[in-house]
Scaffold this active site. Structure first.
Site, PDB file in Angstrom:
ATOM      1  CG  HIS A 364      -6.970   2.863 -59.003  1.00 26.99           C
ATOM      2  ND1 HIS A 364      -7.059   1.606 -58.470  1.00 26.99           N
ATOM      3  CD2 HIS A 364      -8.215   3.186 -59.418  1.00 26.99           C
ATOM      4  CE1 HIS A 364      -8.305   1.173 -58.576  1.00 26.99           C
ATOM      5  NE2 HIS A 364      -9.035   2.119 -59.144  1.00 26.99           N
ATOM      6  CE  LYS A 555       3.933  -7.999 -56.798  1.00 23.85           C
ATOM      7  NZ  LYS A 555       2.889  -7.307 -56.057  1.00 23.85           N
ATOM      8  NE  ARG A 556       2.340  -4.629 -66.931  1.00 23.71           N
ATOM      9  CZ  ARG A 556       1.755  -4.045 -67.967  1.00 23.71           C
ATOM     10  NH1 ARG A 556       0.503  -4.337 -68.282  1.00 23.71           N
ATOM     11  NH2 ARG A 556       2.412  -3.188 -68.719  1.00 23.71           N
ATOM     12  CE  LYS A 561       3.149  -3.467 -59.908  1.00 22.71           C
ATOM     13  NZ  LYS A 561       2.075  -3.876 -58.968  1.00 22.71           N
ATOM     14  CB  THR A 663      -5.719  -7.172 -55.990  1.00 26.43           C
ATOM     15  OG1 THR A 663      -5.132  -7.076 -57.299  1.00 26.43           O
ATOM     16  CG2 THR A 663      -6.576  -5.955 -55.707  1.00 26.43           C
ATOM     17  CE  LYS A 667      -5.741 -11.141 -57.895  1.00 27.49           C
ATOM     18  NZ  LYS A 667      -5.122 -10.831 -59.209  1.00 27.49           N
TER      19      LYS A 667
HETATM   20  C1  LIG Z   1      -4.133  -9.788 -59.373  1.00 30.24           C
HETATM   21  C2  LIG Z   1      -3.495  -9.576 -60.674  1.00 30.24           C
HETATM   22  C3  LIG Z   1      -2.656  -8.478 -60.860  1.00 30.24           C
HETATM   23  C4  LIG Z   1      -2.333  -7.486 -59.764  1.00 30.24           C
HETATM   24  O1  LIG Z   1      -1.210  -7.927 -59.043  1.00 30.24           O
HETATM   25  P1  LIG Z   1      -0.458  -6.987 -57.982  1.00 30.24           P
HETATM   26  O2  LIG Z   1       0.467  -7.936 -57.307  1.00 30.24           O
HETATM   27  O3  LIG Z   1      -1.505  -6.461 -57.054  1.00 30.24           O
HETATM   28  O4  LIG Z   1       0.230  -5.930 -58.744  1.00 30.24           O
HETATM   29  C5  LIG Z   1      -2.062  -8.311 -62.105  1.00 30.24           C
HETATM   30  N1  LIG Z   1      -2.286  -9.183 -63.108  1.00 30.24           N
HETATM   31  C6  LIG Z   1      -3.096 -10.263 -62.955  1.00 30.24           C
HETATM   32  C7  LIG Z   1      -3.281 -11.201 -64.099  1.00 30.24           C
HETATM   33  C8  LIG Z   1      -3.727 -10.494 -61.738  1.00 30.24           C
HETATM   34  O5  LIG Z   1      -4.534 -11.558 -61.612  1.00 30.24           O
END
Ligand SMILES: *Cc1c(COP(=O)(O)O)cnc(C)c1O
Length: 821
Positions: A364, A555-556, A561, A663, A667
């Site tokens: 990862h 996101k984190r 990022k 991911t 979404k």
């Molecule tokens: C999808 C998701 C992530 C991952 O987000 P990235 O933009 O891919 O870093 C992190 N936290 C939650 C709650 C998510 O649903």
């Protein structure tokens, strides 16, 4: 196999559901229906649902046993499941029915769903991926078990005080957990410390006995995972640590009662808390203990199940395959060897053959500093027998390697499971590679970079082991459940159930220019945006205009990022408006969300900066109605389900080569948002699928960044040559956002001005110019809606069902159970 006739615990008719609900309220919860609270309603609904899931799980387990299917075991230190109730009702096919039934009885169904505290047993993307994969495995009717840790405290709750992140502990089990079943008799001992002794067994063979200093017991807690369509259920089995009674009594016998109690508390500490994954300093002993603990329990459980069915361990790998979700469970390679050698008396060659045919490893991360290593000294103290086995695996492996690379001792050093430089450390990724029959990355670019950088030596050795498995997300949770307005529209416009087969959304392409359909598309988006606007008003106390462009980055929080690049754009627009109040600008609402690791100071300062900018911008009458900035606190799965559907623009702006896949990007696309992004992770494939005209690309590529690094990167030239960028940095330094304090944000601006390891300065100009294009495009409503529809239409590839199908066919060699229901 046919299931028995429906009854009060299994039936889905309105009558059966209502009666079951009433029964649970009275007999399980002991509540008078007339004084029941929304929380009682939630619990009763959960038990009604769980009964039906157990019924389907029993049926699935019987079928799998009968067909002697190979079971997929997904080992992951994190499962970020999100709330269960809505998703399980959806998968049972009764979500709408229950919603209507609640409405008929004047019950606020959304309020009941909101009673559920989500199990936050993961940090972010990696844990959420594990949850989406469990959803798809069940939906595709693949017999599978998820194995992980039942953390008593999951991911901390984030609250914002004075603009700063404050962490509150997540006591998610406070009110009980109706979704799980404790299995008090399903318990395994796990050893720590002590020493090893060799002896000869009765056949004169060399054997080793591990005499531990401490034994902890793992107890299983099972949560059924139901697939969409309600036909198949799998199990998520999480382990909780308990003290081993026999050891308590030893202490008790010598009279030291308090020492015994202390030992008990120490044992239970093992599964107390989830660690943040992106804290700069790692190497915590408790974390290694957690990893070994759950992996050992999981493997002992698999061996138990296998022994129940077959009694012959030589074909273990034919009945089980184990996917390692990153290196956190990589110690499994050595632990399976230990169990086969020491507990089951197998010889090395055979045990190694079985082990290497059992495991597959998903990488990862590309960041070399994020590749897990553990000090040899720590292993020696904590897991002495495992260290011996790792040394022996390494000795045999390096003997093999030297034959291939006689003149290349450097390569042998790099391949070694032990890093000999500085303090000696065990390389968990190397252990995973050597012990696995398959290795994969999580997006095409990521896999290619793995093969040419961090895992190059292993790729040279075993190219056939490598493949790519681009991540995916569940269309059930992240569209059907979380965006009912859009889901309803899709049901009318698309033939067949897109929840099963996301490629069906291709049919939307034909409607992309249809004016009437565009209007309905807009209405669905407006509904989601209005919903989020209400939530923001409630949680943050800021009023936002649903007609403005919702520009979202959730996101984190991490420097790679680049949330701070997004902030530089906000400030650029603010700066422009202040100097040219008549400027024609598409109104935007910038929405940020995400947690920072508690020890990651720079990330926490970025959160403070976002909130500080929000404070000034949202109160400045000069930009009223044109710019709003929101930091949505405590981003988790529950809030994600409200946020992704409401986005117009998805920010995927990481430094190229640093995000393995992402991911969140998928979404957003699923829900019709357009992406502004770099060529990083799965963005590359998202752009390819959506079409370059329907994606806002900017930024340097991996190759260009490599050249820039090689030539010597000088970030100061960027801001000296770009007056607007210079002005924006000066604005932060001026103290405008810190009540005159010119020092507060210095760590951010100094880093950007002088070293800028994530290349914000290099990408700033193209980012801001591309954002200009976004604004123009949003102004042309018909064009924007067309692009939005085409994004959703072309999202099929990013279903977790597609990803799991690829794992099944290319790696695990398993197929769906036959003839169910
Ligand atoms: C999808 C998701 C992530 C991952 O987000 P990235 O933009 O891919 O870093 C992190 N936290 C939650 C709650 C998510 O649903």
């Amino acid at each position: 196999m046919a299931r028995a006739k429906e009854n009060l615990r299994t039936g889905l008719s309105r009558k059966e559901l209502n009666k079951a609900f009433e029964d649970h309220l009275i007999y399980t919860l002991g509540r008078l229906p007339e004084v029941a609270t929304p929380f009682d309603y939630y619990q009763a609904a959960a038990y009604v649902t769980r009964d039906r899931m157990m019924d389907r799980w029993i049926h699935s387990a019987r079928t799998a046993k009968h067909q002697q299917a190979r079971t997929v075991c997904y080992l992951s230190a994190e499962f970020l499941l999100g709330p269960h109730l809505g998703n399980n009702l959806l998968n049972l096919g009764i979500l709408d029915q229950v919603r209507e039934s609640a409405a008929d009885q004047n019950v606020d169904f959304e309020a009941i769903l909101a009673e559920e505290v989500e199990p936050g047993l993961g940090n972010g993307g990696l844990g959420r991926l594990a949850a989406c994969y469990m959803d798809s495995l069940a939906t595709l009717r693949i017999p599978a078990i998820g194995y992980g840790i039942r953390y008593e405290f999951g991911m901390f709750e984030q609250v914002i005080r004075d603009g700063w992140q404050v962490e509150k502990s997540d006591n998610w089990l406070r009110n009980g957990n109706p979704w799980e079943l404790q299995r008090p008799k399903l318990r395994f001992p796990v050893r720590f410390g002590g020493h090893t002794e060799s002896y000869q067994d009765d056949q004169g063979r060399y054997r080793v006995r591990w005499v531990p200093e401490e034994v902890v017991v793992g107890v299983a807690y099972d949560t059924p995972i139901l697939g969409y369509g309600g036909k198949h259920a799998n199990m998520l089995r999480l382990w909780k640590a308990e003290a081993c009674e026999t050891f308590d009594f030893q202490a008790f016998n010598v009279g030291d009662y308090y020492q015994a109690v202390e030992a008990q508390m120490a044992a239970e500490n093992l599964t107390k808390v989830l660690y943040p994954n992106d804290e700069p300093e790692v190497g915590k002993e408790l974390r290694l203990r957690q990893q070994y603990f759950f992996v050992s329990c999981a493997l002992q459980d698999m061996l138990r199940i296998h022994t129940l069915i077959s009694g012959d361990l030589t074909d273990f790998h034919a009945k089980f395959t184990v996917q390692l979700n990153d290196t956190h469970p990589a110690i499994a390679v050595a632990e399976l060897m230990r169990l086969l050698l020491d507990d089951h008396g197998m010889g090395w060659e055979q045990a190694w053959d079985i082990t290497r045919r059992t495991f597959a490893y998903t990488n990862h991360t590309l960041l070399p500093e994020a590749l897990e290593t553990w000090p040899v000294e720590l292993f020696e103290r904590l897991l002495p027998r495992l260290l011996e086995i790792i040394y022996e695996i390494n000795r045999r492996f390096l003997d093999e390697v030297r034959i291939h690379f006689i003149d290349d001792p450097e390569r042998v050093r790099r391949l070694s499971l032990i890093d000999e430089d500085g303090g000696r450390r065990i390389r968990m990724a190397n252990l995973a590679c050597v012990g696995s029959y398959a290795i994969n990355g999580v997006a095409r670019l990521h896999t290619e970079l793995l093969k040419s950088t961090v895992l190059k030596d292993f790729h040279d050795l075993w190219p056939e082991k490598f493949s790519n498995k681009t991540n995916g997300v569940s269309p059930r949770r992240f569209l059907a459940l979380s965006n009912p307005a859009l889901a309803g529209l899709l049901d009318e416009a698309v033939e067949g159930d897109w929840r099963y087969d996301l490629d069906r959304l291709r049919q939307l392409e034909a409607l992309a220019d249809d004016a009437a359909f565009q209007e309905r598309w807009q209405a669905a988006q407006d509904a989601a945006k209005a919903g989020l606007a209400r939530l923001i008003a409630r949680r943050v106390g800021v009023t936002v205009d649903p007609a403005s462009l919702f520009d979202v980055q959730v996101k984190r929080i991490h420097e790679y990022k680049r949330q701070h690049l997004n902030v530089l754009h906000v400030l650029t627009l603010y700066h422009r408006l202040k100097h040219d109040p008549g400027l024609d600008l598409v109104p935007r609402t910038f929405i940020f969300g995400g947690k920072a690791a508690p020890g990651y100071h720079m990330a926490k300062l970025i959160i403070k900066l976002i909130n500080a900018v929000a404070e000034v911008v949202n109160h400045d009458p000069d930009v009223a109605g044109r710019l709003k900035v929101v930091f949505f606190p405590n981003f988790n799965v529950s809030s994600a389900q409200h946020i992704y559907p409401a986005a117009d623009l998805s920010e995927q702006i990481s430094t190229a080569g640093m995000e393995a896949s992402g991911t969140g990007n998928m979404k957003f696309m699923l829900n019709g948002a357009l992406t502004i992004g770099t060529l990083d992770g799965a963005n590359v494939e998202i752009r390819e699928e959506a079409g370059p005209d329907n994606f806002f690309l900017f930024g340097l590529t991996v190759e260009q960044l490599g050249q820039l690094r090689a030539a010597g990167y000088r970030p100061w030239e960027c801001w000296r040559d770009d007056p607007e960028l210079g002005a924006v940095l000066d604005l932060i330094d001026s103290g405008l956002f810190s009540h005159g304090d010119r020092e507060l944000f210095k760590p951010i601006t100094d880093s950007l001005r002088h070293c800028d390891p994530f290349f914000l300065m290099a990408d700033y100009r193209t980012y801001v110019d591309t954002q200009n294009e976004v604004s123009h495009a949003f102004g042309d409503r018909r064009h924007w809606r067309r692009m939005s529809i085409l994004n959703t239409a072309r999202v099929g590839k990013f279903s977790s069902d597609r990803a799991i199908r690829e794992y099944c066919e290319d790696i695990w060699k398993v197929s769906p159970l036959e003839g169910q229901r």
